[in-house]
Motif scaffolding. Sequence first.
Motif, PDB file in Angstrom:
ATOM      1  N   PHE A   1       0.424  -1.487 -11.364  1.00 47.87           N
ATOM      2  CA  PHE A   1      -0.965  -1.802 -11.027  1.00 47.87           C
ATOM      3  C   PHE A   1      -1.684  -2.418 -12.229  1.00 47.87           C
ATOM      4  CE2 PHE A   1       0.136   1.356  -7.875  1.00 47.87           C
ATOM      5  CZ  PHE A   1      -0.550   0.950  -6.734  1.00 47.87           C
TER       6      PHE A   1
ATOM      7  N   ARG B   1       5.406   0.660  -1.871  1.00 45.50           N
ATOM      8  CA  ARG B   1       4.461   1.628  -1.334  1.00 45.50           C
ATOM      9  C   ARG B   1       3.646   2.249  -2.458  1.00 45.50           C
ATOM     10  NH1 ARG B   1       4.877   2.899   3.867  1.00 45.50           N
ATOM     11  NH2 ARG B   1       3.699   4.819   3.490  1.00 45.50           N
ATOM     12  N   PHE B   2       2.400   2.549  -2.168  1.00 44.90           N
ATOM     13  CA  PHE B   2       1.481   3.041  -3.185  1.00 44.90           C
ATOM     14  C   PHE B   2       2.017   4.264  -3.908  1.00 44.90           C
ATOM     15  CE2 PHE B   2      -1.986   5.810  -4.524  1.00 44.90           C
ATOM     16  CZ  PHE B   2      -2.768   4.950  -5.285  1.00 44.90           C
ATOM     17  N   GLU B   3       2.524   5.232  -3.155  1.00 45.75           N
ATOM     18  CA  GLU B   3       2.952   6.483  -3.792  1.00 45.75           C
ATOM     19  C   GLU B   3       4.207   6.313  -4.633  1.00 45.75           C
ATOM     20  OE1 GLU B   3       4.872   6.613   0.353  1.00 45.75           O
ATOM     21  OE2 GLU B   3       3.024   5.866  -0.595  1.00 45.75           O
TER      22      GLU B   3
ATOM     23  N   THR C   1      -0.774  -2.898  -2.117  1.00 46.61           N
ATOM     24  CA  THR C   1      -1.995  -2.308  -2.662  1.00 46.61           C
ATOM     25  C   THR C   1      -2.351  -2.877  -4.031  1.00 46.61           C
ATOM     26  OG1 THR C   1      -0.643  -0.443  -3.420  1.00 46.61           O
ATOM     27  CG2 THR C   1      -1.888  -0.148  -1.367  1.00 46.61           C
TER      28      THR C   1
END
Length: 259
Positions: A104, A95-97, A150
Amino acid sequence: MYDWKGKVVAITGASSGIGALTGELVASRGAVPLLMARSRTKLDELAARIGESCETYELDVSSPDSVQTVFRTVFEKHGRVDVLINNAGFGRFERFEQAPLADFEHMMNVNYMGIVRCTKAVLPYMLSSGSGHIVNVASIAGKIGTAKSTGYAASKHAVLGLTNSLRQELAGTGVTVTAINPGPVDTPFFDLADPSGGYVANVKKLMLPPRRVAEAIAKAVERSRAEVDLPGIAGFGAKLFHLFPRTFERVSRRFLNLK
């Protein structure tokens, strides 16, 4: 018919999965595969299976020095690269958070900038000879983003943006540029991307065999294809997504978000 005999084919990420099978496939058709990856042990094992027709190079696509050194050696020996298959890449599904910023950065550095570095290394020679083929292994994830992807999807979107723009720049030069966009493929990719095995369990019946992707890469070179989506239904889904993004997301969210 395309003649692979004697073609010098550089393949990154060649120590396993799609890259390894592509190396075996083009070697069987008479090409000289240059197998490139970080793992010397795995490269040696693959070379033992293929035989004397191949060469191995330790390459870290995230390192500018490594890319420059390896391709300098290649051009000193062969004077050319006829086909470059940019296959090196990895993913982390989170998850992004919760995903560290470093993940990334690393995915973009390997999946996108690795292709930029290797393409920069070979393109001047291809342009000077007026021929060559660059194959970038992207992903359906580069067309349809899903939850927990993401960072990975962003890196593959970047690969497709680069590939499509470069194809237009090189029109009329004799250099062909192809994007290969597979859905989930049954390779060691998921050892890192999905260490729990939950996603793989959910999509196991839908996963592509890596040999099918390797064969698609070879066929794309032989037929000068601009893009190949695998499986075809996924490519159709991507077209629907771009035409009707909100409706597509609403209808397909449950099916796509299996991570």
